[in-house]
Design a protein around this motif. Structure first.
Motif, short mmCIF file in Angstrom:
data_model
loop_
_atom_site.label_atom_id
_atom_site.label_comp_id
_atom_site.label_asym_id
_atom_site.label_seq_id
_atom_site.Cartn_x
_atom_site.Cartn_y
_atom_site.Cartn_z
N VAL A 20 41.05 35.12 42.57
CA VAL A 20 40.58 36.10 43.54
C VAL A 20 41.43 37.37 43.47
N ILE A 21 42.75 37.20 43.40
CA ILE A 21 43.64 38.36 43.33
C ILE A 21 43.36 39.21 42.09
N LEU A 22 43.24 38.55 40.94
CA LEU A 22 43.09 39.28 39.69
C LEU A 22 41.70 39.90 39.54
N GLU A 23 40.66 39.14 39.90
CA GLU A 23 39.31 39.66 39.69
C GLU A 23 38.91 40.68 40.74
N ASP A 24 39.76 40.86 41.74
CA ASP A 24 39.54 41.92 42.71
C ASP A 24 39.99 43.27 42.15
N GLN A 25 40.69 43.22 41.01
CA GLN A 25 41.20 44.42 40.37
C GLN A 25 40.25 44.90 39.27
N PRO A 26 40.08 46.20 39.13
CA PRO A 26 39.23 46.70 38.05
C PRO A 26 39.85 46.42 36.68
N GLY A 27 39.03 45.99 35.75
CA GLY A 27 39.50 45.82 34.38
C GLY A 27 40.25 44.55 34.10
N ILE A 28 40.19 43.55 34.98
CA ILE A 28 40.82 42.25 34.73
C ILE A 28 39.77 41.17 34.91
N ARG A 29 39.70 40.24 33.95
CA ARG A 29 38.69 39.17 34.01
C ARG A 29 39.33 37.84 33.64
N VAL A 30 39.21 36.85 34.49
CA VAL A 30 39.71 35.50 34.21
C VAL A 30 38.67 34.79 33.35
N VAL A 31 39.07 34.38 32.16
CA VAL A 31 38.11 33.78 31.22
C VAL A 31 38.24 32.27 31.12
N ALA A 32 39.33 31.70 31.64
CA ALA A 32 39.51 30.25 31.55
C ALA A 32 40.55 29.78 32.54
N GLU A 33 40.44 28.51 32.93
CA GLU A 33 41.43 27.88 33.80
C GLU A 33 41.80 26.52 33.21
N ALA A 34 43.05 26.15 33.35
CA ALA A 34 43.53 24.87 32.86
C ALA A 34 44.33 24.18 33.95
N GLY A 35 44.15 22.85 34.06
CA GLY A 35 44.85 22.09 35.07
C GLY A 35 46.07 21.36 34.57
N ASP A 36 46.30 21.41 33.25
CA ASP A 36 47.50 20.81 32.68
C ASP A 36 47.93 21.59 31.45
#
Length: 217
Positions: A20-36
């Motif tokens: 939420v913090i990062l994608e609220d910023q222009p020009g930043i996109r979360v492309v993947a998440e890892a749990g380990d």
């Protein structure tokens, strides 16, 4: 073009907050998440994100092992890793920075600093939480003698001033204002210091300056 980010944390709620913090910023996109850690390494190697935000305490592989696997100094094409953790223990800090991390942030540092760390890493710069920088200064300057290596070519007086400012956590803009020089001149001096010392980024400049005794806590 967006800065692509991978998030690695074993707590889903933390990943959600970071996203939420990062994608609220222009020009930043979360492309993947890892749990380990093992998943983080596999995803990062496949997707090659611009920046990897990695927690320290994770199953399979911890954040220090993940950092070494993705950003180790022996790698030909390392990724940019910023370690984000609740814990600022010395072993974690040194392990992360020696493993090739270009940033070390505490989770309570605040969203603005987190975003700044991502942008700095993408730009080839580095950022460390101020409280972590202070811990490093106190620890390294308490040692009996510096461990840093002398440069192959001596640093000029101005380059030494810039290296000292980098070690104190100053940004390029702050260094320019402090020394009365332009931003482009600061960047030129930083590049010259890296070349003379055979270092890759600002974190390594800071570590060298601390260890070589250019700064005191």
């Amino acid at each position: 073009m967006s800065i692509t980010v991978l998030l690695a944390d074993d707590e889903p709620i933390i990943r959600d907050c970071l996203r939420v913090i990062l994608e609220d910023q222009p020009g930043i996109r979360v492309v993947a998440e890892a749990g380990d850690g093992a998943e983080a390494v596999a995803l990062a190697r496949r997707l090659r994100p611009d920046v990897c935000l990695v927690d320290v305490q994770m199953p399979e592989l911890d954040g220090i092992q993940v950092t070494a696997a993705l950003a180790g100094p022996e790698l030909r094409d390392p990724l940019r890793v910023v370690v984000v953790t609740t814990f600022d223990l010395d072993a974690y800090v040194y392990g992360a920075l020696r493993g090739g991390a270009v940033g070390f942030m505490l989770k309570d540092a605040g969203p603005d600093l987190l975003v700044e760390a991502v942008r700095a890493a993408h730009a080839g710069d580095a950022l460390i939480s101020p409280q972590v920088t202070l811990r490093l200064l106190r620890h390294l300057t308490a040692e009996a003698k510096p461990k840093g290596r002398a440069p192959a070519r001596p640093l000029s007086e101005r380059e030494t001033e810039v290296a000292r400012a980098v070690a104190k956590g100053r940004t390029n803009q702050e260094i320019g204002a402090e020394l009365g020089i332009s931003l482009s001149t600061v960047k030129g001096h930083v590049a010259a210091v890296q070349a003379k010392l055979g270092l890759r980024n600002r974190v390594e400049i800071a570590a060298w300056a601390w260890e070589y005794g250019l700064v005191s806590a």
